[in-house]
Scaffold this active site. Structure first.
Site, short mmCIF file in Angstrom:
data_model
loop_
_atom_site.label_atom_id
_atom_site.label_comp_id
_atom_site.label_asym_id
_atom_site.label_seq_id
_atom_site.Cartn_x
_atom_site.Cartn_y
_atom_site.Cartn_z
N ASP A 55 0.84 -1.20 0.00
CA ASP A 55 0.00 0.00 0.00
C ASP A 55 0.87 1.24 0.00
O ASP A 55 1.91 1.28 0.67
CB ASP A 55 -0.87 0.05 1.26
CG ASP A 55 -2.07 -0.87 1.18
OD1 ASP A 55 -2.22 -1.58 0.18
OD2 ASP A 55 -2.85 -0.89 2.16
N LYS A 104 1.90 4.59 1.49
CA LYS A 104 1.76 5.16 2.84
C LYS A 104 1.62 6.67 2.73
O LYS A 104 2.54 7.37 2.33
CB LYS A 104 2.97 4.82 3.71
CG LYS A 104 2.76 5.23 5.16
CD LYS A 104 3.93 4.87 6.04
CE LYS A 104 3.55 5.04 7.51
NZ LYS A 104 3.02 6.38 7.81
N ARG A 128 -6.56 8.48 15.15
CA ARG A 128 -5.82 7.32 15.67
C ARG A 128 -5.94 7.22 17.18
O ARG A 128 -6.00 6.13 17.74
CB ARG A 128 -4.36 7.44 15.26
CG ARG A 128 -3.45 6.42 15.91
CD ARG A 128 -2.05 6.52 15.36
NE ARG A 128 -1.11 5.74 16.14
CZ ARG A 128 0.07 5.36 15.72
NH1 ARG A 128 0.47 5.69 14.52
NH2 ARG A 128 0.87 4.66 16.48
N GLU A 176 -6.80 7.18 5.75
CA GLU A 176 -6.08 8.43 6.02
C GLU A 176 -6.80 9.57 5.33
O GLU A 176 -7.38 9.40 4.24
CB GLU A 176 -4.65 8.37 5.47
CG GLU A 176 -3.77 7.32 6.11
CD GLU A 176 -2.86 7.90 7.18
OE1 GLU A 176 -2.69 9.14 7.23
OE2 GLU A 176 -2.30 7.10 7.96
N PHE A 185 -8.06 2.09 3.25
CA PHE A 185 -7.30 0.87 2.95
C PHE A 185 -7.85 -0.37 3.67
O PHE A 185 -7.34 -1.46 3.47
CB PHE A 185 -5.81 1.04 3.29
CG PHE A 185 -5.52 1.60 4.66
CD1 PHE A 185 -5.68 0.85 5.81
CD2 PHE A 185 -5.10 2.92 4.79
CE1 PHE A 185 -5.40 1.37 7.06
CE2 PHE A 185 -4.82 3.46 6.03
CZ PHE A 185 -4.97 2.68 7.17
N LYS A 218 5.79 -1.08 7.71
CA LYS A 218 5.96 0.18 6.96
C LYS A 218 7.43 0.38 6.61
O LYS A 218 8.33 0.03 7.38
CB LYS A 218 5.42 1.36 7.77
CG LYS A 218 6.07 1.56 9.12
CD LYS A 218 5.35 2.64 9.90
CE LYS A 218 5.93 2.76 11.32
NZ LYS A 218 5.20 3.75 12.13
#
Length: 527
Positions: free
Chosen positions: A209, A211, A231, A260, A315, A393
């Site tokens: 994905d 980021k 978050r 996001e 996502f 990540k």
């Protein structure tokens, strides 16, 4: 329960290295709390105040009264006083808040004051975060730790789970479920320095994905009711009308989406994180022919805000029209997501079979101005609130050689050592050093011992809080980026700085310049 006993537990946890020993200490403290004290006490043991906003900043924690000689405070009394402090507002609030804070500190012993300062500053650093507290709650309540973790993941509130476990046991924990409208702790990603290492953790095939450097959002929809959470599980619905409009335009009636929200410039490229998070940028209308497509509903809502457009990109899908999806493999959740959400609102995603393909996806993301990628295992469930190996990540790492300008004395386990470094870049025009931020990350015990001795030798001013030093010692610092900041004289600050090593082979005159920092901030390559 005496507040002193909780403070003693916190100090003991900070001084203990073993996980099992920490859990036993924490469990003992949880058992000793009276039922009404559990919400506050459990949070404090994890380093969190029950009151999210208190109005107490670093400046408020200076010039405090001397500690009390004898303990008189209870957990309930301290929680009530913090409630009073947090409730202060309006004209004269600063003076009233300072008076209340001073009275609380005057009633606290030295050990209690240390705990209060750690809680108010958000820097308790005792090595007892939510994952460890979950184990301690299970031990204290004599329930399976899996039941505690499950309830924590679905509720997103450690304090609520602690109350349920200690009061109602396993039966109360079993009552937790995904509830549309109530946020749950988001699944988190580990870090890796390269896509090769990320694939070692996730295996292949994997999904890569893009980021985005935006605001993590969790969006809940039930009919016409839509709520957007961050978050940290704070609700921001009223501040993101574009996100609300985009989700309202979807055909599903009941959704829980993970994604996001990010600001875009006129070419569809991402704005700096600070502009996204503060919505302080001038209003822009990204072109639908740019690099990043923008849903029509987002553009229409943005016309009413007079601020930067915040576009949501999703996502993951955790709930769809009555069905919970969190226990399904990623590939199944993502297939459902693709069927429920317009393509213009989906994060860029590719399926890869090897490191070469993953590397190409990473390079494309960076070229498009994104923060990096997240490599994901397609067969993993949504492990809410956990930072496991299923998501990894990868971001480009910047390093600079900077000069230490001052050092703060540590607290908790680092008591007695110089810890938090003040970092500066060289200004070649003046010969002075421009401060860019602070860090205590990346410091081993060996480095703490070494730097304490080194900086005491370089000290020009020894305060109780900060030791100012001659600007001679160079340190190599890694960081994720440079952001605009009014807090420091250069107008910039490093993001997530951490120490790599001390450069004894370099003099301060050879340190990196403020020009190099400005180049990174502007997105230009440095020499």
């Amino acid at each position: 329960m005496r507040f002193l006993d909780l403070a003693a537990t916190s100090a003991a946890v900070a001084a203990t290295s073993g996980r099992r020993a920490k859990v036993e200490l924490l469990a003992g403290a949880l058992r000793a709390l009276d039922p009404p004290e559990v919400p506050a006490g459990a949070g404090w043991l994890a380093g969190e105040l029950r009151q999210r906003q208190t109005g107490v900043g670093y400046a408020s924690l200076r010039d405090l009264p001397p500690p009390a000689a004898e303990p008189t405070l209870t957990v309930a009394a301290v929680d009530a006083e913090i409630d009073r402090i947090a409730a202060v507002h309006g004209p004269g609030s600063q003076a009233r808040r300072r008076a209340l804070l001073g009275a609380l500190y005057a009633a606290a012993t030295a050990e209690e004051q240390r705990l209060l300062t750690g809680l108010f500053s958000g820097e308790l650093r005792q090595g007892a975060q939510a994952g460890l507290l979950a184990d301690a709650i299970a031990r204290a309540a004599e329930v399976p730790v899996t039941a505690v973790r499950r309830a924590l993941l679905l509720s997103g509130d450690l304090r609520t789970v602690a109350v349920a476990a200690l009061d109602g046991g396993a039966a109360a924990l079993a009552g937790f479920g995904l509830q549309v409208g109530r946020p749950l702790a988001p699944m988190l990603a580990q870090s890796a320095p390269s896509v090769d290492e990320a694939l070692t953790a996730t295996g292949t095939p994997a999904v890569v994905d893009v980021k985005l450097d935006g605001i993590r959002i969790q969006v809940h929809r039930s009919g016409e009711d839509i709520a957007v959470f961050t978050r940290s599980l704070d609700e921001i619905t009223s501040r993101v009308p574009e996100v609300v409009a985009a989700v309202r335009a979807l055909p599903a009636r009941e959704l829980v989406l993970d994604g996001e929200a990010i600001g875009l410039d006129e070419a569809g490229r991402p704005l700096p994180f600070q502009q996204t998070s503060s919505r302080a940028a001038r209003r822009t209308t990204p072109s639908t022919s740019g690099r990043t497509p923008v849903a029509p509903a987002v553009l229409a809502a943005a016309e009413t805000t007079g601020q930067a457009v915040l576009t949501p990109y999703f996502f993951d899908l955790l709930h769809l029209d009555g069905d919970d999806l969190i226990d399904l493999p990623g590939r199944d959740r993502w297939a459902a997501l693709a069927g429920a959400v317009d393509e213009s609102l989906l994060v860029g995603r590719v399926l890869v079979d090897d490191a070469e393909q993953a590397g190409a996806a990473f390079a494309a993301a960076i070229e498009a101005g994104q923060e990096g990628v997240v490599v994901k295992a397609p067969d993993a469930p949504y492990d809410a609130g956990r930072r496991g190996a299923a998501w990894v990540k990868v971001k480009p790492r910047h390093t600079l050689d900077l000069v230490v300008l001052a050092v703060e004395w540590g607290s908790g386990r680092r008591q007695g050592w110089l810890s938090n470094l003040h970092l500066g870049a060289r200004d070649p025009r003046t010969g002075e050093f421009v401060m860019l931020g602070k860090t205590f990350k990346g410091l081993t015990d060996e480095l703490l011992r070494w730097q304490t001795e080194r900086f005491l030798d370089l000290a020009v001013e020894k305060g109780d809080w900060v030791v100012r030093v001659r600007p001679e010692q160079v340190v190599e610092v890694a960081f994720d980026g440079v952001q605009t900041s009014s807090r420091y004289p250069g107008g910039m600050a490093l993001r997530f700085a951490r120490v790599v090593r001390y450069r004894t082979d370099k003099t301060a005159a050879e340190a990196d310049t403020i020009d190099a920092v400005r180049a990174i901030h502007a997105g230009r390559p440095t020499a």
